[in-house]
Design a protein around this motif. Structure first.
Motif, mmCIF file in Angstrom:
data_model
loop_
_atom_site.group_PDB
_atom_site.id
_atom_site.type_symbol
_atom_site.label_atom_id
_atom_site.label_comp_id
_atom_site.label_asym_id
_atom_site.label_seq_id
_atom_site.Cartn_x
_atom_site.Cartn_y
_atom_site.Cartn_z
ATOM 1 N N GLY A 89 0.851 -1.234 -0.108
ATOM 2 C CA GLY A 89 0.091 0.007 -0.037
ATOM 3 C C GLY A 89 0.836 1.149 -0.019
ATOM 4 N N ARG A 90 2.112 1.077 -0.053
ATOM 5 C CA ARG A 90 2.882 2.321 -0.072
ATOM 6 C C ARG A 90 3.806 2.619 -1.307
ATOM 7 N NH1 ARG A 90 3.193 4.491 4.950
ATOM 8 N NH2 ARG A 90 2.615 3.239 6.632
ATOM 9 N N GLY A 91 3.557 1.896 -2.332
ATOM 10 C CA GLY A 91 3.940 2.253 -3.669
ATOM 11 C C GLY A 91 4.954 0.977 -3.970
ATOM 12 N N ILE A 92 5.299 1.052 -5.181
ATOM 13 C CA ILE A 92 6.251 0.376 -5.862
ATOM 14 C C ILE A 92 7.411 0.886 -6.506
ATOM 15 C CG2 ILE A 92 6.564 -2.022 -7.417
ATOM 16 C CD1 ILE A 92 3.559 -2.073 -7.103
ATOM 17 N N LEU A 93 8.650 0.462 -6.132
ATOM 18 C CA LEU A 93 9.776 0.885 -7.113
ATOM 19 C C LEU A 93 10.343 -0.287 -7.878
ATOM 20 C CD1 LEU A 93 11.672 3.568 -7.828
ATOM 21 C CD2 LEU A 93 13.179 2.500 -5.968
ATOM 22 N N PHE A 94 10.327 -0.093 -9.295
ATOM 23 C CA PHE A 94 11.196 -1.094 -10.045
ATOM 24 C C PHE A 94 12.501 -0.470 -10.261
ATOM 25 C CE2 PHE A 94 7.145 -2.323 -12.812
ATOM 26 C CZ PHE A 94 7.052 -3.339 -11.955
ATOM 27 N N VAL A 95 13.482 -1.094 -10.105
ATOM 28 C CA VAL A 95 15.126 -1.105 -10.526
ATOM 29 C C VAL A 95 15.748 -1.991 -10.839
ATOM 30 C CG1 VAL A 95 17.205 -0.694 -9.434
ATOM 31 C CG2 VAL A 95 15.104 0.268 -8.038
ATOM 32 N N TYR A 96 16.129 -1.915 -12.311
ATOM 33 C CA TYR A 96 16.595 -2.748 -13.197
ATOM 34 C C TYR A 96 17.440 -2.146 -14.264
ATOM 35 C CZ TYR A 96 12.853 -0.882 -16.370
ATOM 36 O OH TYR A 96 12.150 -0.033 -16.921
ATOM 37 N N GLY A 97 18.252 -3.143 -15.077
ATOM 38 C CA GLY A 97 19.332 -2.612 -16.111
ATOM 39 C C GLY A 97 18.525 -2.070 -17.145
ATOM 40 N N ASN A 98 19.301 -1.280 -17.895
ATOM 41 C CA ASN A 98 18.638 -0.460 -18.991
ATOM 42 C C ASN A 98 18.924 -1.238 -20.328
ATOM 43 O OD1 ASN A 98 17.251 1.916 -20.495
ATOM 44 N ND2 ASN A 98 19.374 2.546 -20.835
ATOM 45 N N TYR A 99 18.077 -2.398 -20.421
ATOM 46 C CA TYR A 99 18.256 -2.915 -21.682
ATOM 47 C C TYR A 99 16.963 -3.236 -22.247
ATOM 48 C CZ TYR A 99 22.822 -4.749 -20.137
ATOM 49 O OH TYR A 99 23.978 -5.111 -19.732
ATOM 50 N N SER A 100 16.687 -3.096 -23.757
ATOM 51 C CA SER A 100 15.498 -2.896 -24.301
ATOM 52 C C SER A 100 14.503 -3.804 -23.851
ATOM 53 C CB SER A 100 15.757 -3.077 -26.060
ATOM 54 O OG SER A 100 16.368 -4.307 -26.456
ATOM 55 N N GLY A 101 14.535 -5.236 -23.819
ATOM 56 C CA GLY A 101 13.701 -5.869 -23.517
ATOM 57 C C GLY A 101 13.245 -5.792 -22.049
ATOM 58 N N ASP A 102 14.083 -5.547 -21.041
ATOM 59 C CA ASP A 102 13.491 -5.125 -19.693
ATOM 60 C C ASP A 102 12.868 -3.653 -19.702
ATOM 61 O OD1 ASP A 102 15.133 -7.279 -18.348
ATOM 62 O OD2 ASP A 102 16.871 -6.392 -18.990
ATOM 63 N N ARG A 103 13.487 -2.767 -20.554
ATOM 64 C CA ARG A 103 12.564 -1.427 -20.522
ATOM 65 C C ARG A 103 11.144 -1.729 -20.983
ATOM 66 N NH1 ARG A 103 16.942 0.874 -23.281
ATOM 67 N NH2 ARG A 103 15.760 0.578 -25.291
ATOM 68 N N LEU A 104 11.080 -2.351 -21.905
ATOM 69 C CA LEU A 104 9.586 -2.681 -22.502
ATOM 70 C C LEU A 104 8.757 -3.792 -21.487
ATOM 71 C CD1 LEU A 104 7.612 -2.939 -24.913
ATOM 72 C CD2 LEU A 104 8.792 -4.996 -25.847
ATOM 73 N N ASN A 105 9.340 -4.621 -20.918
ATOM 74 C CA ASN A 105 8.428 -5.484 -20.214
ATOM 75 C C ASN A 105 8.161 -4.957 -18.869
ATOM 76 O OD1 ASN A 105 8.515 -7.288 -22.355
ATOM 77 N ND2 ASN A 105 9.230 -8.950 -21.376
ATOM 78 N N PHE A 106 9.115 -4.134 -18.182
ATOM 79 C CA PHE A 106 8.787 -3.490 -16.884
ATOM 80 C C PHE A 106 7.840 -2.416 -17.042
ATOM 81 C CE2 PHE A 106 12.329 -6.181 -15.154
ATOM 82 C CZ PHE A 106 12.022 -6.039 -13.775
ATOM 83 N N ASP A 107 7.937 -1.904 -18.166
ATOM 84 C CA ASP A 107 6.926 -0.753 -18.314
ATOM 85 C C ASP A 107 5.759 -1.039 -18.770
ATOM 86 O OD1 ASP A 107 9.044 1.130 -18.273
ATOM 87 O OD2 ASP A 107 9.266 1.587 -20.280
ATOM 88 N N LEU A 108 5.666 -2.209 -19.527
ATOM 89 C CA LEU A 108 4.007 -2.666 -19.607
ATOM 90 C C LEU A 108 3.730 -3.500 -18.232
ATOM 91 C CD1 LEU A 108 4.664 -5.032 -22.700
ATOM 92 C CD2 LEU A 108 3.140 -2.974 -22.352
ATOM 93 N N ALA A 109 4.438 -3.974 -17.412
ATOM 94 C CA ALA A 109 4.272 -4.340 -15.891
ATOM 95 C C ALA A 109 3.653 -2.906 -15.173
ATOM 96 C CB ALA A 109 5.137 -5.203 -15.301
ATOM 97 N N ALA A 110 4.476 -1.889 -15.432
ATOM 98 C CA ALA A 110 3.880 -0.718 -14.414
ATOM 99 C C ALA A 110 2.595 -0.373 -15.118
ATOM 100 C CB ALA A 110 4.970 0.513 -14.901
ATOM 101 N N GLU A 111 2.280 -0.435 -16.437
ATOM 102 C CA GLU A 111 0.978 0.059 -16.818
ATOM 103 C C GLU A 111 -0.135 -0.867 -16.463
ATOM 104 O OE1 GLU A 111 1.118 0.029 -21.325
ATOM 105 O OE2 GLU A 111 2.817 1.610 -21.194
#
Length: 336
Positions: free
Chosen positions: A95-117
């Motif tokens: 209930g206090r929010g979520i922080l994503f931390v990950y390496g800046n690779y195209s597949g990770d960017r795409l899938n973590f962004d989709l998860a955030a949505e």
């Protein structure tokens, strides 16, 4: 095949199973995914990280007190899928929010962004910090295109420390982002690793040469050269790192000497000796110096150097007691 594995397609899953076989008192699997979470969760911002398998301890073992609450891995060198990431995040969100931390690779960017949505559609608050510390991956004008390598250690630890301190989501994000901005790394290798099941090296390198600035998956570096001494290699790497992110004379830095999988501890100690000597001669104060395997690439022979500017107002996050399975020689705290 020169790896002690079973079926290549089972490597990622069995790696997670092995981690839980050793550390199942602290962590548990999230069903239907290659994700794990802490068993004992606190009422705080949830920190979630992840990425491709094959680089252990990152990200699988970057979990515990003062690190992530959940980690979601993908197959070897492949991003985790967005639904698994979202499931991992919901398993630890309080209930206090979520922080994503990950390496800046195209597949990770795409899938973590989709998860955030997906999470936002369900009413969860999500912020993201991408680790893009590799100075060899792109020039300063395209710093956002850089890949993440071992500098993710400092970012993950700062995020975990800020969350453990009970800070709100926006502040935890700001702390992690400031550490990411202060962190620069570079890698060098004299031998490639191999992806399980392929039997092929991730890059070809003539005998007696090294690749300067290569990536964690064998991406090409800034140049190839005849094998150099440890001192000369460290000097060139530090010159490039500090030119990209200058640190004023007298300031403090935290340093990470990271082995890529097949580099001996003796080699890393020789490298650490030179890094301390050079940085001290440049007028910098070494706040902390870490050494070991923090982000590997199968049996790649090489190392990376990370320098993270450590201003006084951020030191508490670098220094906060923490526990993770791969850490040695650091302050530890009980519980996970």
């Amino acid at each position: 095949m020169r790896k002690f594995i079973n079926k290549p397609q089972d490597v990622a899953r069995e790696t997670v199973e092995g981690f839980l076989a050793v550390h199942g008192d602290r962590f548990e699997a999230i069903p239907g995914t290659l994700a794990v979470r802490r068993r004992r969760l606190r009422d705080k911002v949830a920190v979630v990280s992840g990425g491709g398998s094959g680089h252990e301890p990152v990200w699988l073992e970057y979990i515990g007190t003062g690190f992530a609450d959940a980690v979601c891995q993908g197959d070897v060198f492949a991003a985790p899928d967005p639904h698994s990431i979202a499931q991992a995040a919901k398993a630890v969100e309080r209930g206090r929010g979520i922080l994503f931390v990950y390496g800046n690779y195209s597949g990770d960017r795409l899938n973590f962004d989709l998860a955030a949505e997906l999470l936002a559609e369900e009413g969860h608050r999500v912020r993201t910090v991408r680790v893009a510390d590799d100075v060899a991956a792109a020039p300063p004008g395209r710093a956002r295109d850089r890949r993440g390598i071992a500098g993710g250690y400092f970012v993950a630890k700062a995020a975990g420390a800020a969350a453990e301190a009970g800070l709100p989501l926006d502040v935890v994000h700001d702390v992690a982002a400031r550490v990411a901005d202060a962190t620069r790394s570079m890698g060098v290798a004299s031998g490639a690793g191999t992806v399980p099941g392929t039997g092929e090296p991730t890059f070809d390198l003539p005998e007696g040469h090294l690749e300067i600035g290569m990536g964690m998956h064998g991406e090409a570096g800034v140049r190839r050269a005849a094998m150099m001494t440890a001192d000369d290699t460290v000097d060139e790497m530090l010159e490039r790192i500090l030119a990209d992110r200058p640190v004023p004379d007298g300031d403090s830095v935290s340093v990470l000497v990271n082995g890529l999988g097949a580099t001996t501890r003796a080699e890393l100690l020789i490298i650490a000796r030179r890094a301390r000597h050079r940085l001290t001669r440049l007028g910098l104060t070494i706040h902390t110096l870490h050494l070991g395997n923090y982000a590997t690439s199968q049996e790649m022979h090489g190392f990376s150097l990370t320098v993270s500017a450590t201003p006084r107002e951020l030191r508490e996050y670098y220094d906060a007691p923490a526990w993770a399975s791969f850490l040695t020689g650091t302050k530890e705290v009980s519980g996970a």
